[in-house]
Scaffold this active site. Structure first.
Site: not given
Ligand code: NDP
Length: 296
Positions: A54, A98, A121
């Protein structure tokens, strides 16, 4: 019939190129550099790989990447303090924590502490509610990437029968909401669904997000249907570790009209959509025009 292969790797490259072009314009015309902060707690090897990739792609599209790697015994108070600091930092437009977090940390609390405007997200309860009510939301990356591929292949999805297998908060449910938003008739199947193969046989679009290697087989697929395989499963085959999806590729591809491969289908689109969401968040925060075709 041999299915058209929807090349997620190539499509993700076009999405990243679009993002990069918009980022260049933002920098040149507005003096703004979108910034993405990724927070990783602990040393889970798969998470470390995701975070590295990422960060690399964030820099490749011209954005600023901020990585916060925290020890596995980080306290909840310390993690929440970092999230709040990132919320207040004007250089940061997107925040990703994460998952999974170590078990002593409350994931829901941590995610719901992220500023919803920076929640790239799309897991914050406000964004879940906005998506569910058809309002402008930050949309979870994997379903967004799947939707983009479906729109690109079909144009309009209106009136199509869609079956989503899996009802998780990160894939199945938001995927179903997005398909409903595009006027599909949506069925969500799960582990208690009776006669799953008969349900799937009704579908013009099948999205498999189950986590069971090669569970969906060609006999379940209506001839000509589009199959989006979200699953990523590592299995041993012929003495090697290989990646397979939730769909049995060869038998499904023999019946379907189009199919995404694993690897090289939904996976690359997920990171591309994370970058797209960071750009979208940056444009919204600054009251600037959003890039076209990169949101739901
Ligand atoms: P979850 O484990 O959270 O959810 C799995 C869902 O599948 C559940 O709703 C479960 O039903 C359902 N299910 C399990 N067994 C069956 C069965 N036999 N028949 C029908 N439904 C079943 O998984 P995720 O949604 O997080 O992920 C799904 C897959 O997608 C995984 O392989 C994951 O690795 C992959 N993934 C890929 C991403 C990408 O970027 N390509 C990103 C995220 C995930 P129930 O609710 O009843 O238990």
């Amino acid at each position: 019939m041999t299915a058209h292969v929807i090349d997620g790797k190539a499509f993700a490259a076009t999405v990243r190129a679009k993002v990069a072009a918009h980022v260049t314009r933002l920098r040149e015309e507005n003096g703004i550099v979108p910034g993405l902060a990724v927070v990783l707690v602990g040393e889970d090897p798969a998470s470390q790989v995701y975070v590295r990739s990422k960060g690399k792609m964030t820099v490749e599209v011209g954005m600023a990447s901020f990585e916060h790697k925290l020890p596995v015994d980080t306290t909840e108070a310390d993690l929440l303090a970092i999230v709040r600091r990132l919320n207040a930092d004007p250089k940061i437009h997107g925040i990703l924590v994460q998952l999974p977090l170590p078990p002593h940390l409350d994931s829901d609390l941590v995610i719901n502490t992220i500023d919803p405007a920076k929640d790239v997200d799309g897991f914050h309860i406000s964004n879940v509610g906005l998506l569910g009510t058809g309002q402008k939301a930050m949309v979870p990356c994997t379903p967004l990437g799947s939707l983009m591929m479906l729109r690109d292949y079909h144009g309009s999805l209106s009136g199509m029968n869609a079956v989503v297998i899996g009802r998780s908060n990160i894939v199945g449910k938001p995927m179903a909401q997005l398909l409903l938003g595009d006027s599909c008739t949506v069925t969500i199947a799960h582990s208690r669904t009776r006669d799953l193969s008969a349900v799937v046989q009704q579908a013009d679009i099948v999205v498999a997000a189950v986590g069971r290697p090669e569970m969906v087989v060609g006999d379940w697929i209506k001839p000509g249907a589009t199959v989006i395989d979200v699953g990523i499963n590592r299995i041993e085959r012929d003495g090697k570790t290989v990646l397979v999806g939730d769909c049995h590729y060869d038998s499904c591809a023999a019946v379907a009209g189009a199919i995404t491969p694993v690897p090289g289908g939904v996976g690359p689109m997920t990171i591309a959509c994370l970058l797209a969401n960071t750009l979208t968040a940056c444009c919204r925060t600054n009251g600037l025009v959003e890039p076209e075709g990169l949101t739901a």
